[in-house]
Design a protein around this motif. Structure first.
Motif, short mmCIF file in Angstrom:
data_model
loop_
_atom_site.label_atom_id
_atom_site.label_comp_id
_atom_site.label_asym_id
_atom_site.label_seq_id
_atom_site.Cartn_x
_atom_site.Cartn_y
_atom_site.Cartn_z
N THR A 6 -0.30 -2.18 -37.90
CA THR A 6 -0.95 -2.55 -36.65
C THR A 6 -1.13 -4.06 -36.55
OG1 THR A 6 -2.12 -0.45 -36.58
CG2 THR A 6 -3.01 -2.24 -35.23
N LEU A 10 0.58 -6.62 -33.83
CA LEU A 10 -0.20 -7.49 -32.96
C LEU A 10 0.13 -8.95 -33.21
CD1 LEU A 10 -3.66 -5.67 -33.17
CD2 LEU A 10 -2.05 -5.67 -31.25
N HIS A 346 -1.32 -0.02 -32.18
CA HIS A 346 -2.77 -0.13 -32.00
C HIS A 346 -3.37 1.23 -31.67
CE1 HIS A 346 -6.59 -1.97 -31.08
NE2 HIS A 346 -6.60 -1.43 -29.88
#
Length: 364
Positions: A6, A10, A346
């Motif tokens: 994740t 990001l 996410h």
């Protein structure tokens, strides 16, 4: 592991967003291979015509290419009428005494001319290639000023003939001429292309909002994978087209050119195809693969060539509009895949882990 993926996704999305925010059209492939131009250079004739002698423009008109076959030896004359290049069955030679040898090394013509260069001196030939083809920048066929010609400044939205040009040749003792034209072609509206690309990437990125673990989420991943494959194919086609426009011929010539100067664009295109196929198969960690491949595709094969949106002549063997469509597809697929992959990562990190059988609670 999921948290790590994740964060990586990001981070990729943030890096790409920052790049998009600060990106400007750049010549990513060096000054001698422009990403586009608004000046169209064309060869109209070789007079008198000679069988086995061919002259054309390459690299979006940045260079002239002369090829001779058989036992003919042809000289290209420099700016003072001196022998500059010699092309024949024994290879390509340049005259070290010709100022053109140094001035033509860059498209800007800003190479320092050494003191020993003298157009009136006897030629000092140096062999530079064993083929019968030579490519060179020629200031007579280019517009080198920073500001456009007066007629263009007066009416920039119209096409203008800047000049007719002539490059003298010599076949033995007989003079020849390469004749051509230099035209100003109004550039396209880059804003329109960026709007199309932005709307497209937002639509692709929105697919990442569907729950990753649901059936609609699986279908969305397949759609993103298919688009990423399409963007990768577009990147490979554009990269090969650039080499063909640069004068490469045959599979071997194209491969040599790709490995020599376009290797990153080629690899990112192939990587996007592989990652897209991986997502189509719904393999584990496909979200991360999609985000990573999309970022590389958008950066190395998309934004690096963004000048194509703002130039009327593209470095491609097909119409400039086709080159812009391919670029838009690369940017939409690459940037959209980054957004979709990051959103899915996410979403997956926020999905509660189901309890183990029997209701036991594991302790860390």
């Amino acid at each position: 592991m999921r948290t790590l993926l994740t964060r990586a996704g990001l981070l990729l999305a943030g890096a790409l967003t920052a790049t998009l925010a600060t990106a400007t059209p750049a010549a990513a492939h060096g000054a001698d291979a422009p990403d586009g131009t608004d000046y169209r250079t064309e060869v109209t004739a070789v007079t008198p015509a000679r069988p086995g002698l061919d002259v054309r423009t390459v690299e979006a008109g940045a260079r002239l290419e002369l090829t001779t076959t058989g036992d003919r030896t042809v000289e290209v004359l420099g700016y003072s009428g001196e022998p500059y290049l010699r092309v024949g069955p024994d290879g390509v030679y340049e005259n070290l005494r010709s100022p053109a040898t140094y001035l033509n090394r860059t498209i800007a013509g800003d190479t320092r001319v050494p003191a020993e260069a003298n157009p009136a001196a006897e030629p000092d030939w140096r062999r530079v290639d064993d083929s019968s083809t030579v490519r060179w920048h020629d200031q007579r066929a280019l517009w080198r000023e920073a500001a456009p010609p007066p007629q263009v400044r007066a009416a920039p939205d119209r096409e203008h003939r800047v000049r007719d040009w002539v490059v003298p040749l010599r076949d033995g003792t007989e003079p020849l001429e390469v004749r051509g034209t230099l035209d100003w072609v109004p550039p396209p509206d880059a804003y329109t292309w960026w709007v199309v690309a932005t709307l497209g990437l937002l639509a692709v990125g929105a697919l990442g909002l569907l729950p990753a673990a649901s059936a609609p989420g699986a279908r969305a991943l397949r759609v993103v994978g298919a688009l990423l494959v399409s963007g990768g194919v577009a990147a490979v086609v554009s990269t090969v087209g650039r080499e063909v426009d640069g004068g490469a011929s045959g599979v071997g010539g194209v491969l040599v050119g790709l490995l020599g100067g376009q290797v990153w664009a080629l690899l990112t295109g192939l990587g996007a195809i592989a990652a897209g196929a991986y997502a189509l198969a719904l393999r584990p960690a496909a979200d991360f693969a999609v985000a990573l491949a999309g970022a590389c595709l958008a950066l190395f094969a998309g934004l690096a060539n963004a000048a194509v949106f703002a130039r009327s002549i593209a470095p491609a063997p097909w119409p400039a509009t086709t080159a812009r469509l391919l670029l838009a597809l690369v940017i939409i697929a690459g940037t959209g895949a980054v957004a979709a992959g990051a959103l899915r990562l996410h979403s997956a990190s926020r999905t509660p882990t189901p309890p183990p059988p029997g209701g036991a609670v594991s302790r860390k």
